[in-house]
Design a protein around this motif. Structure first.
Motif, PDB file in Angstrom:
ATOM      1  N   ALA A 571       0.836  -1.211   0.000  1.00 36.30           N
ATOM      2  CA  ALA A 571       0.000   0.000   0.000  1.00 36.30           C
ATOM      3  C   ALA A 571       0.866   1.255   0.000  1.00 36.30           C
ATOM      4  CB  ALA A 571      -0.909  -0.016   1.218  1.00 36.30           C
ATOM      5  N   SER A1386      -6.085   4.826   8.810  1.00 38.30           N
ATOM      6  CA  SER A1386      -7.167   3.847   8.959  1.00 38.30           C
ATOM      7  C   SER A1386      -7.641   3.753  10.411  1.00 38.30           C
ATOM      8  CB  SER A1386      -6.724   2.477   8.474  1.00 38.30           C
ATOM      9  OG  SER A1386      -5.643   2.022   9.239  1.00 38.30           O
ATOM     10  N   LEU A1466     -16.517   1.082  -1.355  1.00 33.57           N
ATOM     11  CA  LEU A1466     -15.537   0.050  -1.011  1.00 33.57           C
ATOM     12  C   LEU A1466     -16.006  -1.344  -1.408  1.00 33.57           C
ATOM     13  CD1 LEU A1466     -14.330   1.272   2.477  1.00 33.57           C
ATOM     14  CD2 LEU A1466     -13.076   1.304   0.357  1.00 33.57           C
ATOM     15  N   SER A1470     -13.224  -5.196  -7.944  1.00 32.50           N
ATOM     16  CA  SER A1470     -11.917  -4.576  -8.207  1.00 32.50           C
ATOM     17  C   SER A1470     -11.838  -3.947  -9.603  1.00 32.50           C
ATOM     18  CB  SER A1470     -10.814  -5.608  -8.042  1.00 32.50           C
ATOM     19  OG  SER A1470     -11.148  -6.753  -8.791  1.00 32.50           O
ATOM     20  N   ALA A1473     -11.953  -0.230  -9.795  1.00 32.26           N
ATOM     21  CA  ALA A1473     -11.025   0.526  -8.935  1.00 32.26           C
ATOM     22  C   ALA A1473     -10.665   1.873  -9.555  1.00 32.26           C
ATOM     23  CB  ALA A1473      -9.771  -0.296  -8.700  1.00 32.26           C
ATOM     24  N   TYR A1484     -12.137   7.733   4.716  1.00 32.53           N
ATOM     25  CA  TYR A1484     -10.919   6.937   4.513  1.00 32.53           C
ATOM     26  C   TYR A1484     -10.096   7.612   3.437  1.00 32.53           C
ATOM     27  CZ  TYR A1484     -12.787   5.171   0.091  1.00 32.53           C
ATOM     28  OH  TYR A1484     -13.252   5.088  -1.175  1.00 32.53           O
ATOM     29  N   THR A1488      -5.082   4.163   2.362  1.00 31.62           N
ATOM     30  CA  THR A1488      -5.314   3.160   3.418  1.00 31.62           C
ATOM     31  C   THR A1488      -6.587   2.371   3.146  1.00 31.62           C
ATOM     32  OG1 THR A1488      -6.480   4.832   4.678  1.00 31.62           O
ATOM     33  CG2 THR A1488      -4.160   4.506   5.191  1.00 31.62           C
ATOM     34  N   ILE A1489      -6.963   2.314   1.874  1.00 34.35           N
ATOM     35  CA  ILE A1489      -8.261   1.725   1.529  1.00 34.35           C
ATOM     36  C   ILE A1489      -8.380   0.275   2.030  1.00 34.35           C
ATOM     37  CG2 ILE A1489      -7.540   0.910  -0.765  1.00 34.35           C
ATOM     38  CD1 ILE A1489     -10.197   2.062  -1.805  1.00 34.35           C
ATOM     39  N   GLU A1490      -7.275  -0.486   1.912  1.00 37.37           N
ATOM     40  CA  GLU A1490      -7.360  -1.899   2.317  1.00 37.37           C
ATOM     41  C   GLU A1490      -7.540  -2.036   3.829  1.00 37.37           C
ATOM     42  OE1 GLU A1490      -7.884  -4.512   0.571  1.00 37.37           O
ATOM     43  OE2 GLU A1490      -7.865  -3.188  -1.155  1.00 37.37           O
ATOM     44  N   ASN A1491      -6.829  -1.179   4.574  1.00 37.80           N
ATOM     45  CA  ASN A1491      -6.946  -1.273   6.040  1.00 37.80           C
ATOM     46  C   ASN A1491      -8.292  -0.773   6.517  1.00 37.80           C
ATOM     47  OD1 ASN A1491      -4.374  -1.829   5.511  1.00 37.80           O
ATOM     48  ND2 ASN A1491      -3.442  -0.271   6.803  1.00 37.80           N
ATOM     49  N   ARG A1493     -11.198  -1.165   4.975  1.00 36.71           N
ATOM     50  CA  ARG A1493     -12.310  -2.072   4.652  1.00 36.71           C
ATOM     51  C   ARG A1493     -12.884  -2.818   5.855  1.00 36.71           C
ATOM     52  NH1 ARG A1493     -10.460  -3.093  -0.849  1.00 36.71           N
ATOM     53  NH2 ARG A1493     -12.066  -2.133  -2.107  1.00 36.71           N
TER      54      ARG A1493
END
Length: 2043
Positions: A571, A1386, A1466, A1470, A1473, A1484, A1488-1491, A1493
């Motif tokens: 990330a 996040s 979110l 994918s 994206a 958000y 830090t999009i993955e954290n 979620r």
């Protein structure tokens, strides 16, 4: 064996046995005797004593083996101590005689030894009773020792220990002699003798004062000598002796007259001085040292230093934690002084220095880390800090003179370096262990921890700079809140001091170390930090060439930062990837030509810089590949590979460059090699195929360098050996508590082990398991290990032809070297080749043709006969892997044959051990070589070898190999089990205990045999029980073995036995928790873990009983198991233990005990947890809060909760660590959940108190509520964040579980109400600004649970907690910009969403409460209104809660909508994206999009529900004026998502805004419900369905879904799927409710269209009206597009799931034929009822033709349910499903479609068929008639008659059948049925259409009248019969009213006589039954009404019948007085019956 179980030896049985069985028999008898003697009566013993003594002493002459002799001795001692003692002297004399004997033959030795052992035990047990005989005995024994061999010396020492133990102070006369003897033994060449001597001296020092006074110095020197050449066991034993003696010397208060004159108190300094001497000068003593120093030779041998290190630890542990706290500063300064410049000898070489530093670190870790509690550790950390400051000043002074010529020599500066390294390491470890508990330490400005560490970063020594950086990393891992702060500070200093070389390296180390800490911190760092670091790194690299003085440092620092940055993961890295690849490309020359020009131009310095830089770049790329695998696309890999050929070219040129510039490049070229090899090993080999040849050449050269002098075996080979085989090589390779220092003894003398300064790049890597600090090896060694790894990868990928050349080359290089060098080369080559075989086996590759195999075999066989046992071990494993890779049975058999031949011929230990292990290993990878022949040969050879008593090594290896074969040969081995078991037992009984390694191998054999036998061991046949006895015997022998590892083996054997045959195993001797051997503690705990899974209670009771009996303590010091039980002892051990695996096992054991016993021993467990939690760092007791007083401010309420420290002495746990406290808090949660499963009394105080009174032993959780709250409170307000989280979780569970428990003493209140103040006080600190976000998020959850639980009804009280949520909301409103830059973005997402979710929960509860009260209110109004006031109170609390939220609802709704928009973005797949907003969402950031979620997934459902409720409450009417320009940082709505901001409309119309919101909620719900993951929480699904219900509760959204049929169908399909996949009735009911609302929406839509069509077209063109509704004019429904079809599918699904008989396919199958009726569960009935309601509404959305299509299905289902569930219930109630089906039927039949002209005829036909079906129900169930409920069916018929148009039911055949049914039922015996039948007829008779009612009247009225007339004779018996008569009268009366004029008189004439016949005269009235009286009154009343109505008929009748007239008159007169009262009563009575009618009136 049973024959051995007698008091006297059964000689008859004994003599019949063979030689070996005799030994077994004797041992079994002795074992039995040992248990029997203590419980036999004295009389019995005295009677048999003489014979017993004879038998036992005769055994002494039988040359008994070691275990047997010990048992003989024990039994004799017990016999004399319980029986008479007069013959004891004879026995002693006999023993002495045996010892004096001159016979020195080996066969006589066991007898002598047995006599020695016997004496020891006799004196130990009888002690002073034996008077003065001991002097002769001791003299005799000591004389015997002079010419005894090692076994004799060993046994004599142990016997003397026993004698001393028994005699105590009486033995003083012999002390000196024993001391002298033991001294010589302490330096014996046999290690076992040294251990025994140490034990003897340890016993001696209890009474022999001289040992710790006058002779102290010589004892100490002696111990040092003993350490020389010692092994691990000796070091443990001697260090224990040394530590105890010195501790004794320090603490003794000796005042006896005899010794006073020469006794001096010894001071701490002197003791330390003595130990220090050993540490620094070794065993050469005090005098000779000076001479050695002059010559400059002596270097302390490592084993002495390690031994002394252990002695330090024993010394401090003996004195205890309190002593250490008091004397810490003196102790610290002494320990640090050991590595200071005052002793330059100790640290003259880097190797020595590293060794010493390790020892010092170990001493500090084991004492400070192991003994002290948290408070004391903080104090110790402050002391260490002071020490660092002092050293810092010295360095500063030295550095400040730099401009003068008189600069102090650098020695002073470097001198302080080792001290600083040790101090910093310990400080780091301390803080790391303390975790967030260390916060106060760092905040304390007077200590200045951070300042101290950061100031040392500029130290001139690189190792200090690195350790300071490591210390910062420890601080960052322990306290996540400091990571960003420290990073900023270091980056800022790095930029400011760019021109100082120390600063550049120091601060870059620090930054790299901190980046390494980020992945250990759950809260992360802000994303922007990566950018800053990348910029700094680039800047350093670019400016490196500007200033040659620091170019080396800048280059290294730049790449180090980039490499460390990679650990932050994809990330962060993806943003900097292009820049990094560019730097990577630029650092290597782009073509070979450039490389050539480089070579011609450079000088030594530029090459050094270049190589350092390139090594750094390689390291950065390796870090990138390992940490960012997600970014390795093909394109990136291509770019990575570009510079690789150039790097490989440089590698090949290195040797020539090195030759040109000499030694200065040695290190940097080695480092370059190492890094390149490491990088290549992680890249896919396919990618650099072109460079294979060049690299392999270099690898071969590196592995076979002839000048390499380093023996790297101990770290290259262990990973290549199998872990079980390493056990052969002694305890050094096993895990021990002293692994950290023992490791240096493993490595040859040339290396001391790893250390940070060897490789700065390891500072950001993850630490290897079990290490506290990274320990990279010196570059020379790391290159070899990297080369072996890479060779393994590449060899398995090169062409087979090439492999042969490589192997030939390796073999040649081994041949060319000689001696020790040859062994080193051989070792490197074997480890490389073994690695390649591992790879080949993994990728299922083949080795190649015959020649390759031959070379490989030569290579391995050579190593199999090496002198290094580790290499032999690795070679055996390598041989087996070779066989595995070749996988050809002939080849394998050949290998085995070679070993067979060797073993037959060879006599040397080396080849015998190597080849015997090879046989075992071959089995490992080939799963049994198949043939029994081969197995027999193997077993035969190994049997022979294992009995070779001349070499214990051969025995040990052969037995180990045998254990492998037993384990792996599987069922083939069964034939050999008995002989093998006999062999093992024989060896166990004969091998001397000193050969521990043989015993360990025997233990492994026994273990394997037990596994092979497996469950067969349970059998009862004689052979099985013999085998079982043998196994148990073997275990018993091993448990008695003095070696701890053998005991550990015994325990795991018993554990296996217990698993297979639990009834036969007695596990009495298990619970030894305080051994100094880690493996033994592990074995004990692992065994306990298994035991408590089956029988926790027994184990726990047994442990306590055992301690009471034996009075020995086997638990850690200071734990009193009698008070706190085994559970408490384990908790205590958990607190002290540092080994991760052991701690995990202890936790699991405790968890098993808790699950099986917590409910029975509730108080005990809660007290344990409370003791652990109450011993918390800052306060020890918590007073309960006095809730009666009202606190004015928050402060009072906090202060009253905490009270001062209580006395510490009462705590069984002193200062437990935070991790133990966290575990205790988790235990509390587990206890609550156990109680929940155990029954409701735990959560019901009234019930609990009742049951407690009945039986005081009962215990219930609710009675301990105060303790639960107190524990949760203590944990939630601790310093440790982990503990705060656990505390808040506990509080949350307590609130949820106990919220509804009422308080019996104050009705209307709940029990939790009194703890308001505690809850408030526990929550408040979590909202303080400096609290970490995860704690605040958890606290929000607790807040919302507390408010929502409804515990507190008073709003003023609620406001306190509410205020906390409000304060958080303010923080959320501030938006992204105001976030603190302390943690990752996040985390603020987590906190914001937690706040929004908490508010959502409160809002939902407030709305639901209000709704429930509104319903209750309406209900109240319906009944009556007695309780106005109380009702008002309740409402006020609900609306009050709503008012609390209302104030913030405007803000909240916007935030909720924003959060939902984020969530919607979110959840996009994918592929979308690219369309996501570039800067992220509202809450958000894009990075830090993955954290973020998981946080959204955790909280969206409640927010969705709350938003839906809010939108429905406003009815989609209110739209904020500022909606278009939202006040959030960025409004994102799905519709504006992909548009450019310039094209956005500025303000939207309300309709658009509403539509967006509607689609947002609907979209999220459908997306989630479409595919809820299997782990999706039930709450989320239900919240989602509730949100949809709320949404469709208001007209506007209904109009949207009604108007969009596709949407409706899609939603129905989703719900259908949900119902299919989720079994929960709650979910299914909620889904059905949504379905009903969708249908309702569609109905509204259709109605609206019809209405508007009528209005538009006017009535004129009625004929041409378009048909609205589904089915249009054809009646066709298209599956997938039709709403009706989807609805029907869904309903059928529900109905068939509940009532399978409805499925026509099933009905034909025999399974359902039985026709039994099902009684559905309550949930099932509710589901069926809900489905039926939906079904009856379906026709309303169809066109007439459409309705005809669906009608048959609907009718089939409704009547089917009726048929299946119409069962009689006892009370005459209708089942819920029947009521629903009748209701549905009525709705259906009265549908307008039945009368619409287009569908009328079709409907009529279908309804007739349906009626026939109902009628047929009766006929089908001939045998089962009694079950079927006639009333339900009659009601159904009545519904048909009443609700359909007349043409349906008036067909003659149908009408006849219906009437028939009524006739039959009228004659029913059941008065209830009759009554219902009358009621139904009543309604039919009144049907307005005469064609319907008349046939019924004609057929049935006469029989009714007849029945009434019959009643005159038979008066009603009970209320039911009375009801029937009354109902009959009503029917006739009604008939009279509806009859035509001319017939009316007849009817009245029939009716009046019947009524009059019911009247009673006055006399009869008195004695009549109740029902007769009631009937009398009823008749009278009716007569009063009828008379005036039909007066003419009445008068006529009275005139014609005087009797009647008289009867009537007397009745009227008699009742005149009371008639008023009666009338009033009667007025009420019909009301009652009519209320029943209301419920079941479906007409």
């Amino acid at each position: 064996m049973e024959l051995a179980h007698s008091l006297l030896l059964n000689e008859e049985a004994y003599n019949q046995l063979g030689e070996f069985q005799k030994a077994e028999f004797i041992f079994e008898w002795l074992q039995f005797l040992e248990k029997l003697l203590p419980v036999t009566s004295k009389a019995d013993i005295r009677e048999n004593q003489k014979k017993l003594v004879e038998q036992l002493t005769s055994l002494l002459n039988n040359s008994p083996g070691p275990p047997t002799r010990r048992l003989v001795a024990k039994n004799l001692a017990v016999l004399y101590s319980t029986g008479d003692t007069f013959s004891v002297y004879q026995t002693i004399d006999k023993c002495n005689e045996l010892i004096r004997s001159k016979d020195d033959s080996p066969s006589y030795l066991p007898t002598k030894l047995a006599a020695v052992v016997c004496l020891g035990y006799l004196y130990k047990k009888l002690g002073r009773i034996l008077g003065n005989s001991f002097t002769d005995t001791v003299g005799n024994v000591l004389k015997a020792m002079k010419n005894a061999e090692s076994q004799g010396r060993y046994e004599i020492m142990l016997s003397l220990q026993n004698i001393l133990n028994g005699l105590g102070a009486a033995a003083i006369p012999c002390h000196r002699d024993i001391y002298k003897a033991a001294r010589s033994c302490l330096t014996d060449r046999s290690m076992a003798v040294r251990c025994a001597a140490a034990k003897c001296l340890l016993e001696l020092q209890n009474e022999a004062v001289f040992m710790w006074s006058t002779d102290l110095d010589s004892v100490v020197t002696l111990c040092f000598k003993s350490f020389e050449g010692s092994n691990y066991d000796v070091r443990l034993a001697v260090s224990k002796l040394l530590g105890m003696v010195l501790a004794r010397a320090l603490t003794s208060k000796q005042t006896t007259a005899s010794t006073r004159h020469n006794f001096r108190r010894i001071s701490l300094e002197e003791v330390m001085e003595l130990l220090g001497t050993g540490f620094l000068r070794g065993s050469c003593g005090f005098l000779r040292a000076s001479g050695d120093i002059l010559k400059g030779t002596s270097s302390v041998s490592r084993d002495v230093r390690v031994g002394v290190t252990q002695a330090y630890v024993v010394f401090v542990s003996t004195l205890g934690a309190r002593w250490l706290e008091r004397n810490f500063s003196a102790f610290l300064s002494h320990i640090l002084d050991l590595v200071s410049q005052s002793h330059p000898k100790a640290i003259q070489s880097q190797m020595d220095a590293i060794g010493c530093r390790r020892c010092v670190s170990f001493i500090l870790r084991a004492t400070v880390g192991g003994l002290l509690g948290e408070k004391a550790q903080i104090a110790a950390a402050k002391e260490i800090c002071q020490a660092i400051w002092k050293l810092k000043k010295v360095v500063d002074a030295a550095m400040s003179d730099s401009n003068l010529e008189t600069r102090i020599s650098t020695t002073d500066v470097t001198a302080s370096q080792h001290v600083l390294v040790c101090a910093l390491q310990e400080l780091g470890s301390l803080i790391h262990g303390l975790g967030t508990t260390a916060a106060p330490l760092l905040q304390d400005s007077s200590t200045g921890v951070l300042e101290a560490v950061i100031s040392v970063i500029l130290h001139p020594s690189i190792s200090v700079r690195l350790t300071a950086a490591w210390c910062l990393r420890c601080i960052a891992v322990a306290l996540p809140s400091y990571v960003s702060l420290l990073l900023d500070r270091c980056i800022e200093r790095l930029s400011a001091l760019k021109s100082s070389p120390e600063a550049v390296t120091g601060y870059s180390f620090a930054v790299a170390a901190l980046l390494g800490a980020v992945k250990h911190s759950p809260l992360g760092i802000p994303h922007g930090k990566g950018k800053v670091i990348m910029t700094v790194a680039e800047d350093l690299l670019c400016s490196a060439s500007q200033n040659s003085r620091i170019s080396l440092q800048r280059t290294q620092a730049g790449w180090l930062l980039i490499a460390a940055l990679m650990t932050l993961g994809p990330a962060v890295v993806q943003h900097h990837l292009p820049r990094m690849l560019l730097l990577w490309k630029c650092i290597f020359p782009s073509s070979p030509k450039d490389l050539e020009t480089e070579k011609t131009r450079g000088d030594s310095f530029t090459w050094q810089v270049t190589l350092e830089g390139r090594a750094g770049a390689l390291c950065a790329i390796k870090s990138f590949v390992s940490h960012c695998a997600g970014l390795l696309t093909d394109e990136v890999v291509q770019r990575l590979l570009l510079p690789l050929p150039s790097a490989v070219d440089l590698l090949t040129q290195l040797s020539s460059i090195y030759k040109s510039y000499g030694n200065s490049l040695k290190t940097s070229s080695t480092v370059f090699r190492h890094k390149l090899y490491e990088l290549l090993a992680v890249l896919p080999p396919k990618t650099y195929e072109g460079s294979f040849c060049a690299v392999l050449k270099e690898l071969v050269a590196d592995l076979t360098v002839p000048d390499s002098q380093i023996d790297a075996s101990t770290f290259l080979l262990p990973p290549l050996c199998h872990e079980n085989d390493l056990l052969l090589l002694g305890p050094l390779l096993q895990e021990t508590d002293h692994r950290f220092i023992e490791e240096q003894l493993l490595l040859g003398n040339s290396i001391a082990g790893g250390s940070l300064e060897y490789d700065p790049y390891s500072i950001y890597e993850k630490v290897a398991k079990g290490d506290s600090v990274p320990k990279p090896l010196p570059p020379g060694l790391s290159v070899i290990s990297a080369a072996t790894r890479l060779f393994g990868v590449m060899f398995s990928h090169v062409a087979e032809s090439h492999r042969l050349q490589v192997l030939e080359q390796l073999l040649n290089s081994i041949k060319q070297t000689k001696g020790s060098r040859q062994q080193i080369v051989q070792l490197n080559v074997v480890s490389a080749f073994s690695t390649s075989l591992k790879h080949l086996a993994n990728c299922k590759g083949s080795l190649g043709p015959e020649e390759v195999r031959r070379s490989a075999l030569t290579l391995v066989m050579g190593a199999l006969e090496s002198n290094n046992p580790l290499l032999r071990c690795a070679a055996a494993e390598c041989l087996a892997r070779l066989a595995q890779v070749v996988s050809d049975s002939a080849f394998t058999a050949g290998l085995a044959q070679v070993s067979f031949d060797k073993l037959k011929s060879a006599r040397d230990v080396v080849s015998r051990t190597g080849h015997s292990l090879a046989l075992g290993c071959l089995y490992r990878y080939l799963g049994g070589i198949g043939s029994t022949q081969h197995l027999n040969a193997c077993v035969g050879i190994l049997y022979t070898l294992s009995q070779d008593s001349t070499s214990p090594d051969v025995q040990a290896w052969a037995l180990h190999s045998l254990s492998l074969i037993v384990d792996l040969a599987g069922p083939l081995y069964h034939v050999h089990v008995e002989p093998t078991l006999s062999l093992v037992l024989m060896l166990l009984l004969t091998v001397p205990p000193a050969y521990a390694e043989v015993h360990q191998s025997l233990g492994r054999c026994l273990n394997a045999l037990i596994t092979t036998l497996g469950p067969e061991l349970q059998g009862s046949s004689t052979t099985v029980s013999a085998l079982r006895t043998s196994c148990l015997l073997g275990c018993a022998v091993m448990q008695d073995n003095p070696d701890c590892l053998v005991q550990a083996q015994a325990i795991s054997c018993l554990q296996q036995l217990h698993m297979f045959a639990p009834r036969h195993v007695n596990l009495s001797s298990l619970v030894n928790l305080c051994s100094s051997y880690l493996l033994l503690r592990r074995a004990v705990v692992a065994c306990l873990r298994q035991l408590v899974q089956r029988e926790a209670a027994e184990v726990s009771e047994y442990a306590v009983a055992l301690v009471k009996e034996s009075r020995e303590d086997f638990t850690p010091a200071g734990v009193n198991i009698r008070e706190i039980g085994l559970e408490g002892a384990l908790l205590g051990l958990l607190d002290k233990e540092l080994d991760q695996r052991l701690c995990q096992d202890i936790k699991e054991t405790l968890t098993h005990m808790l699950t099986s016993m917590a409910v029975e021993k509730l108080s005990f467990w809660l007290k344990l947890c409370k003791d652990v939690l109450a011993a918390s760092a800052d306060f020890n007791t918590v007073a309960s809060v006095d809730t009666t007083q009202e606190e004015e401010t928050a402060k009072v309420d906090d202060a009253s909760v905490l009270t001062s420290d209580s006395d510490e002495r009462f705590h069984p746990f002193s200062n437990p660590r935070w991790s133990t406290r966290v575990f205790a808090a988790e235990c509390v949660c587990k206890i609550i959940s156990q109680c929940e499963n155990a029954g409701s009394a735990h959560f019901d105080i009234t019930l609990a108190q009742e049951r407690k009174q009945r039986d005081s032993r009962d215990d219930f959780l609710v009675l301990h509520l105060a303790d639960l709250i107190r524990m949760a409170f203590m944990a939630a307000t601790d310093h440790s964040d982990q503990l705060r989280l656990s505390g808040l979780q506990t509080l949350l569970i307590v609130v949820r579980k106990f919220a509804a428990v009422p308080e019996p003493e104050f009705p209307g209140h709940v029990i939790l109400e009194q703890y308001q103040a505690n809850v408030g006080a526990a929550l408040r600190p979590a909202f303080a600004p400096e609290t970490p976000p995860d704690v605040t998020a958890k606290a929000c959850q607790v807040c919302s649970a507390w408010i929502a639980s409804g515990v507190v009804s008073d709003l003023n009280d609620l406001r306190r907690v509410h205020q906390l949520l409000v304060s958080s909301l303010v923080k959320v409103q501030a938006g992204k910009e105001a976030q603190s830059q302390q943690y990752s973005e996040s985390t603020s997402t987590m906190e914001i969403l937690a706040v929004l979710k908490a508010w959502a929960e409160v809002y939902i509860v407030a709305v639901e409460k209000q709704k429930n009260q509104r319903d209750a209110h309406n209900h109240c109004l319906k009944i009556a209104n007695p309780a106005e006031e109380s009702y008002r109170d309740v409402t006020s609390s609900a609306s009050g809660l709503l008012d609390l939220v209302q104030a913030d609802l405007g803000t909240l709704s916007k935030l909720w909508l924003a959060a939902l928009q984020d969530f919607a973005l979110l959840t996009l797949p994918s592929e979308y994206a690219s369309q996501l907003p570039a800067e992220g969402g509202t809450f958000y950031t894009a990075e830090t999009i993955e954290n973020a979620r998981p946080h959204y997934y955790h909280s969206w459902a409640l927010i969705l529900y709350a938003t839906a409720l809010w939108l429905t409450s406003t009815g989609f009417i209110v739209v904020d004026p500022d909606e278009g320009v939202n006040n959030l940082s960025r409004p994102v709505t799905p519709t504006t998502m992909c548009q450019d901001s310039s094209t956005r409309p500025l303000v939207k119309s309300p309709e658009d805004v509403n539509t967006d919101r509607f689609h947002l909620i609907l979209g999220i719900s459908v997306e989630f419900l479409c595919s809820p993951r299997s782990d999706a929480a039930m709450e989320n699904i239900i919240a989602c369905l509730r949100a949809l219900q709320a949404l469709f509760d208001v007209p506007w959204p209904r109009s949207k879904i009604g108007g969009d049929q596709e949407l409706g169908v899609e939603l129905l399909n989703v719900l259908h799927r949900l119902i299919l996949t989720r079994e929960s009735p709650d979910i299914q009911l909620a889904a059905l409710e949504v379905v009903r609302l969708i249908l309702f929406a569609s109905q509204e839509h259709v109605k609206e269209k019809r209405r508007s069509a009528e209005v538009d077209d006017g009535a004129a063109e009625k004929e041409t009206l378009p048909e609205f509704g589904e089915g249009k004019d054809t009646g066709g429904l298209v599956p997938g597009k039709s709403l009706v079809f989807a609805t029907l599918e869904l309903c059928v699904c529900i109905l068939v799931r509940q009532l399978p008989q409805l499925n026509p396919k099933l009905t034909c199958s025999p399974a359902v034929q039985s026709g039994k009726h099902l009684l559905l569960s309550e949930d099932g009935s509710r589901l069926v009822a809900a489905a039926l309601v939906i079904l009856s509404d379906v026709p309303a959305i169809c066109s007439p033709e459409g309705s005809v299509s669906v009608l048959p299905t609907i009718l089939y289902l409704i009547i089917g349910v009726l048929k299946q569930t119409a069962v009689k219930l006892r009370d005459g109630q209708l089942p819920l499903t029947v009521a629903a089906s009748l209701q549905a039927l009525k709705g259906l039949l009265s549908s307008p479609m039945a009368r619409a002209e287009k569908s009328r005829t079709a409907w009529t036909d279908l309804l007739r068929s349906a009626l026939v079906t109902v009628l047929d129900c009766w006929d089908q169930v001939d045998g089962l008639l009694q079950e079927l409920d006639e009333v339900s069916l009659l009601t159904a018929i009545t519904v048909f008659v009443m609700s359909t148009s007349p043409e349906v039911t008036t067909i003659e055949c149908l009408q006849k059948r219906c009437i028939e049914k009524f006739k039959v039922t009228l004659d029913s015996k059941d008065s209830l049925v009759q009554y219902k039948c009358y009621q139904l007829l009543h309604s039919i008779f009144q049907h307005p259409n005469k064609t319907v009612s008349y046939p019924y009247i004609h057929s049935l009225a006469p029989s009714i009248v007849r029945k009434l007339q019959e009643t005159e004779k038979a008066k009603p018996e009970n209320a039911a019969e009375l009801q029937v008569i009354q109902e009959g009268i009503k029917v006739v009366t009604a008939l009279t009213a509806t009859a035509e004029e001319e017939h009316r008189a007849h009817l009245v004439a029939c009716l009046l006589p019947i009524l009059i016949s019911f009247l009673l005269d006055e006399n009869a009235l008195v004695s009549a039954t109740n029902s007769a009286k009631n009937l009398h009154e009823f008749a009278l009343q009716n007569l009063m009404q009828i008379g005036p109505q039909y007066s003419s008929v009445f008068k006529k009748l009275m005139a014609s019948s005087p009797t009647m007239k008289a009867r009537l008159e007397s009745a009227v007169k008699g009742n005149q007085e009371s008639i008023k009262v009666k009338t009033a009563k009667h007025a009420k009575n019909p009301g009652k019956s009519s209320s029943i009618q209301l419920k079941t009136n479906f007409l």
